[in-house]
Design a protein around this motif. Structure first.
Motif: not given
Length: 278
Positions: A72-74, A76-83
Motif C-alpha cells: 500500500v505504501e507504494f 500508484g507508483r509500483a508494479v509487480r513484475v516477472r523476474r
C-alpha cells in the motif's frame, strides 16, 4: 520485501517469485541523480508506462504481473513484475538527431557507426529511425554508445537482432500514436529481459518523459531548441548553472524548475492518454 537493487530512478524489491518495481520521484541528468525530487513523478512514469504496455501488448510481451498487487505504501507508483535476466544493453532508437547523437554526427558524420546524410542540424528528422544502443552502466557511471557489432559480441547475433527489431517496432508504433496526439518522440531508450521460459520481454519503463524525448509537434523546427515535454528542461537548467556531471556535488533544483518540469510530465501524460491527471 528485500531491496535488491536501487537504480537512478527505480528501486527493485524481491517478493516471492516476483519482483516489485517502485518508481521514485528522483530525477537524473547525464547519468547523475540530482538531490531534489519532482513530486508525483514516480506515479506519472508508472501510469504512462502501464498505458503504453497495454498499447504495445500485441507487438511484444512485457514483464507486468499486476499494478494493484503491490504494498500500500507504494500504491500508484509500483508494479509487480516477472523476474527476468536483463539484457546487458540499453536499446536506444532515434528518429530525430539531437543530444549525444548530434554530437557524434558533428564529429564523424555517423551515430553508432551508422552513416547519415550531410547537412543535418539539431532536430533534423532522420531518413529512417536508427538503432543506436549503449552500454548499461552502473549508477554513477556513464552509458557509452556502441555499434551493432559490439551488441552481437555481447549477447549473440540472434538475440541482438531480436532486440533491435523489437526496439524499432516499438518506436514506430509509439511514434505513430504520439504524433496523432501532437507529440514527436525524437528518441527513446528501452530495456529487455528474458523470462524463465526463454521469452524476451519489454521491461522497466516504456516511452515515458524520462526515457524519451517528447517534442511539441506543432512547434518542431530543425535548427533550434525544441519545445519539449520531458526532462530536457532539467538538463538545460543544470547546464546553465555551470555544473558538470563529474563535479563532486550536484546542484539543488529550484522550486520554479521543479514545478515547470512536473507540469511538462503531466502535459505529456494527458496529451498521450487523453486522461486528466488527478
Amino acid at each position: 520485501m528485500e531491496l535488491i537493487h536501487q537504480g537512478k530512478v527505480r528501486d527493485v524489491y524481491a517478493d516471492g517469485d516476483d519482483l516489485v518495481l517502485v518508481a521514485s520521484n528522483r530525477v537524473s541528468v547525464f547519468d547523475v541523480v540530482l538531490p531534489t525530487e519532482i513530486p508525483g513523478k514516480g506515479a506519472l512514469l508508472t501510469a504512462l508506462s502501464l498505458w503504453w504496455f497495454d498499447k504495445l501488448a500485441d507487438l511484444v510481451p512485457n514483464h507486468v504481473v499486476s499494478a494493484e498487487d503491490v504494498p500500500v505504501e507504494f500504491a500508484g507508483r509500483a508494479v509487480r513484475v516477472r523476474r527476468l535476466e536483463m539484457v546487458p544493453v540499453e536499446a536506444v532508437v532515434r528518429g530525430y538527431l539531437t543530444g549525444s547523437g548530434l554530437a557524434d554526427y558533428r564529429k564523424t558524420g555517423a551515430v553508432c557507426g551508422i552513416g547519415l546524410p550531410e547537412g543535418l542540424v539539431d532536430g533534423s528528422r532522420l531518413p529512417e529511425p536508427i538503432f543506436t544502443p549503449t552500454t548499461k552502466a552502473a549508477v554513477g557511471d556513464h552509458d557509452e554508445p556502441i555499434d551493432f557489432g559490439q551488441v552481437t559480441e555481447t549477447i549473440g547475433r540472434d538475440l541482438a537482432e531480436q532486440v533491435r527489431d523489437l526496439t524499432m517496432a516499438v518506436y514506430r508504433r509509439g511514434a505513430e500514436i504520439a504524433l496523432e496526439r501532437g507529440i514527436i518522440i525524437a528518441d527513446t531508450k528501452l530495456e529487455f529481459g528474458i523470462d524463465a521460459d526463454g521469452v524476451l520481454r519489454l521491461a522497466d519503463e516504456v516511452l515515458t518523459s524520462d526515457s524519451s524525448r517528447f517534442w511539441d509537434a506543432e512547434g518542431w523546427k530543425p535548427g533550434q531548441t525544441q519545445p519539449s515535454f520531458d526532462k530536457q528542461y532539467v538538463r538545460d537548467w543544470a547546464k546553465s548553472t555551470g555544473w558538470r556531471p563529474d563535479d563532486r556535488e550536484a546542484p539543488q533544483i529550484p522550486e520554479p524548475v521543479v514545478a515547470a518540469t512536473r507540469a511538462r510530465y503531466i502535459e505529456a501524460y494527458e496529451l498521450l492518454t487523453g486522461r486528466t491527471w488527478a
